[in-house]
Design a protein around this motif. Sequence first.
Motif, mmCIF file in Angstrom:
data_model
loop_
_atom_site.group_PDB
_atom_site.id
_atom_site.type_symbol
_atom_site.label_atom_id
_atom_site.label_comp_id
_atom_site.label_asym_id
_atom_site.label_seq_id
_atom_site.Cartn_x
_atom_site.Cartn_y
_atom_site.Cartn_z
ATOM 1 N N PRO A 134 1.252 -8.831 18.394
ATOM 2 C CA PRO A 134 1.263 -10.194 17.853
ATOM 3 C C PRO A 134 1.356 -10.162 16.337
ATOM 4 O O PRO A 134 0.850 -9.243 15.679
ATOM 5 N N ALA A 135 2.001 -11.153 15.769
ATOM 6 C CA ALA A 135 2.222 -11.181 14.319
ATOM 7 C C ALA A 135 0.910 -11.166 13.552
ATOM 8 O O ALA A 135 0.801 -10.552 12.494
ATOM 9 N N PHE A 136 -0.144 -11.835 14.069
ATOM 10 C CA PHE A 136 -1.400 -11.899 13.332
ATOM 11 C C PHE A 136 -2.104 -10.548 13.292
ATOM 12 O O PHE A 136 -2.911 -10.289 12.396
ATOM 13 N N VAL A 137 -1.803 -9.667 14.264
ATOM 14 C CA VAL A 137 -2.383 -8.322 14.234
ATOM 15 C C VAL A 137 -1.709 -7.485 13.162
ATOM 16 O O VAL A 137 -2.351 -6.832 12.347
ATOM 17 N N LYS A 138 -0.355 -7.513 13.136
ATOM 18 C CA LYS A 138 0.361 -6.724 12.151
ATOM 19 C C LYS A 138 0.179 -7.289 10.740
ATOM 20 O O LYS A 138 0.213 -6.537 9.773
ATOM 21 N N ALA A 139 -0.034 -8.590 10.637
ATOM 22 C CA ALA A 139 -0.141 -9.203 9.309
ATOM 23 C C ALA A 139 -1.337 -8.674 8.534
ATOM 24 O O ALA A 139 -1.291 -8.564 7.311
ATOM 25 N N LYS A 140 -2.433 -8.329 9.210
ATOM 26 C CA LYS A 140 -3.628 -7.899 8.490
ATOM 27 C C LYS A 140 -3.437 -6.543 7.830
ATOM 28 O O LYS A 140 -4.195 -6.176 6.939
ATOM 29 N N PHE A 141 -2.407 -5.801 8.228
ATOM 30 C CA PHE A 141 -2.116 -4.535 7.565
ATOM 31 C C PHE A 141 -1.159 -4.728 6.394
ATOM 32 O O PHE A 141 -0.892 -3.802 5.652
ATOM 33 N N ARG A 142 -0.615 -5.940 6.222
ATOM 34 C CA ARG A 142 0.336 -6.181 5.142
ATOM 35 C C ARG A 142 -0.253 -7.050 4.047
ATOM 36 O O ARG A 142 0.267 -7.100 2.948
ATOM 37 N N GLU A 143 -1.328 -7.780 4.376
ATOM 38 C CA GLU A 143 -1.861 -8.720 3.386
ATOM 39 C C GLU A 143 -2.917 -8.061 2.529
ATOM 40 O O GLU A 143 -3.631 -7.199 2.980
ATOM 41 N N TYR A 202 -5.561 8.855 8.024
ATOM 42 C CA TYR A 202 -4.478 8.170 8.729
ATOM 43 C C TYR A 202 -4.218 6.726 8.267
ATOM 44 O O TYR A 202 -3.051 6.312 8.224
ATOM 45 N N PRO A 203 -5.234 5.917 7.926
ATOM 46 C CA PRO A 203 -4.990 4.491 7.667
ATOM 47 C C PRO A 203 -3.944 4.189 6.603
ATOM 48 O O PRO A 203 -3.174 3.241 6.749
ATOM 49 N N VAL A 204 -3.885 4.971 5.526
ATOM 50 C CA VAL A 204 -2.904 4.671 4.478
ATOM 51 C C VAL A 204 -1.483 4.847 5.003
ATOM 52 O O VAL A 204 -0.582 4.054 4.681
ATOM 53 N N TYR A 205 -1.271 5.852 5.857
ATOM 54 C CA TYR A 205 0.060 6.042 6.453
ATOM 55 C C TYR A 205 0.324 4.967 7.494
ATOM 56 O O TYR A 205 1.462 4.485 7.631
ATOM 57 N N ARG A 206 -0.705 4.607 8.256
ATOM 58 C CA ARG A 206 -0.576 3.533 9.255
ATOM 59 C C ARG A 206 -0.171 2.219 8.593
ATOM 60 O O ARG A 206 0.757 1.529 9.044
ATOM 61 N N THR A 207 -0.841 1.862 7.505
ATOM 62 C CA THR A 207 -0.537 0.598 6.833
ATOM 63 C C THR A 207 0.863 0.625 6.233
ATOM 64 O O THR A 207 1.599 -0.360 6.301
ATOM 65 N N ASP A 260 0.846 -1.193 0.000
ATOM 66 C CA ASP A 260 0.000 0.000 0.000
ATOM 67 C C ASP A 260 0.881 1.242 0.000
ATOM 68 O O ASP A 260 1.408 1.642 1.043
ATOM 69 N N LEU A 261 1.049 1.823 -1.171
ATOM 70 C CA LEU A 261 1.846 3.034 -1.296
ATOM 71 C C LEU A 261 0.981 4.254 -1.001
ATOM 72 O O LEU A 261 -0.247 4.183 -1.006
ATOM 73 N N ILE A 262 1.628 5.388 -0.770
ATOM 74 C CA ILE A 262 0.932 6.597 -0.333
ATOM 75 C C ILE A 262 0.399 7.350 -1.543
ATOM 76 O O ILE A 262 1.165 7.752 -2.428
#
Length: 639
Positions: A630-639, A401-406, A105-107
């Motif tokens: 936890p990895a599963f929390v951060k993973a949902k912002f990368r998948e 904010y979400p696009v910068y957060r991701t 997800d690019l800005i």
Amino acid sequence: MIGNDFYTLELSNVFYSGQVEPGSCMQRIIGNIKTGVILKDVSMSVHSGEVLAVLGSKGSGKKALLDVISRRVQGPVRGQILLNNQPMGVCLFQQRCGYVTHKCDLIEGLTVEQTLYYTPTRLTGYLKKSKVKQVMADMALSQVSNRCIENLTKSEYRRLMIGIQLIKDPVILLLDEPTWDLDPLNTYLVVSILSNAAKKYGSAVVLTMEKPRSDVFPFLDRVLYLCLGDTVYAGGTRQMLEYFDAIEFPCPQLENPLMYYLCLSTVDRRSRERFLESNHQIAELVEKFKIEGGIYRKGTVITPTHPAEYKSPLLLGKIGAFNVAWTIYVRLLAATLSFKKSGIKQACLRLFLIPLYFALLWVFYRNTGLYQHTFVTRSGLVLNSLAGVYFLAVLNTVLLYPVYRTRYFQESQEGLYGGTIFLLTYNLVSIPFSFLSCLAAGAIIFPIIGSFENPMEYLYFSLILWACYMFAEQHTMASLMIVKDHLLAAIFNIYIICVCLTLSSGILRSIKGLQDWLFLITYATQPRYAAAFLNRQVFLFKDLNKPLPFDLKHNCTNMNLIETSILNGIANPYCRYASGQSFLSERYARDPGDNIFNGILDADLNIGITFAFTLGMIVFNMFLYLIPLPAFVKAKFRE
């Protein structure tokens, strides 16, 4: 090759166990998820200037292999992963390798050239600009250098994702399905570009593919076939034909060898008989390769002139924190001030949304007049002012904010920067915009409730609005750390704000009517102090310190009779409030003898605590974004 260094990535007998089926959030928290062996005794090697394709059907372990190499997996890993005979750790991978994930997800609002230039690297100034132009030329992006990323085609977007990693000069470049959902021409273009980049920069490229085409065969130096984590073949692409001929599985003429042997390595699930037959055949292929495939695994290596000499150390040290912070800050500013559609939207939301809302309030409240109803009307104006900045802060945050957060979650996996730098740079961009916006909003609405004869009163009014806006923004940012859905985050934060306003503002429900335990809770809410300050400012205005008439026909000059009638329990149909002070006493005095103006309505105390809540929330967020999730929390912002 541009670089004279020679690098080798080797995997020896790698086993990896992890989650094999998706689980619910609660199952992941309590650890009640199904795990199994995902990679089984995988060995392979790839060298500088080579392209290795990891082939297999869905669920074969392709992505897991990339995650194991990049050290992003959480489960147990056995075996050796070496880069130039040094163990591959997280720090080594982040500094010298690159990983192009399946989704990035690019800005929005940035052009292709800006996106590449604002990637944190060790290069600066002219050298970085030259590197950006070189990468754009290599990725065939020069003709779209000034195009916004939201206007790119799928192929251009994928090539930009690759270019972002090439800017950092990785010695190993991993790519997860870089040709997914691309047409044949663009698939050929992407793979050919990767092959040229590998040889030009001296990088070892490892990519996964699910449906390889025959026209990419010449660009693949090595292949690794996986089936349910087992290795069917690993070695040189051209030696692959020789190997399968030797074990009596020749590729028919006019067939795509890459696809033919991929089908041979895939379990056929169309019927029970075919499932058992194909499963047995694959088990035989795996065993045969363990016995006879050793000489093919090494493949043909282009031997460097001095293979034992590596002219640059593997670990180069991290990029300076100041340089990273400055790059991220300028990138945020460029995206916000862009004259493209996305940038204009961001600037309008940050600068004009709150003044527009207060302009609507001015339309409705401009003719309040100095009559008895002005007490209730002005109380409603205070409520709408507070609720407006709170709700608009939530709205702006969930939209911007979400696009910068991701993007932060994705770049933090690469070790570029942490949560403190991210929040610091984001706040440095957000705070000036919100301050100017609240100043403009205060200038619109303040003439209704006060006078510009005392500019400090206007400044205090605007500062309270700004503090409330910042608090709601920071509160929403905290929830967006773990909540991906924008709507859920907005609903949650608005619900909390509504409860606090109802409980502790003293507007919808008087403070003196609260039970003791509810009254104590109000001390822990910002609206208590912000509303108390604004109410004091509004209702102690000089025009409200005298009896006001009910309307043009009914006067309220004889306040002694009014007070006597109230004491005797006789309801006065016209005149309820003798002054703004009596209105505040009704809302805030819990006991008849309370001095509310040195207590709950103390101006200095209220403005101080209002800003203390905001500063406290900013500091809390700084610590919150440092806590490992936890990895599963951060993973949902990368998948």
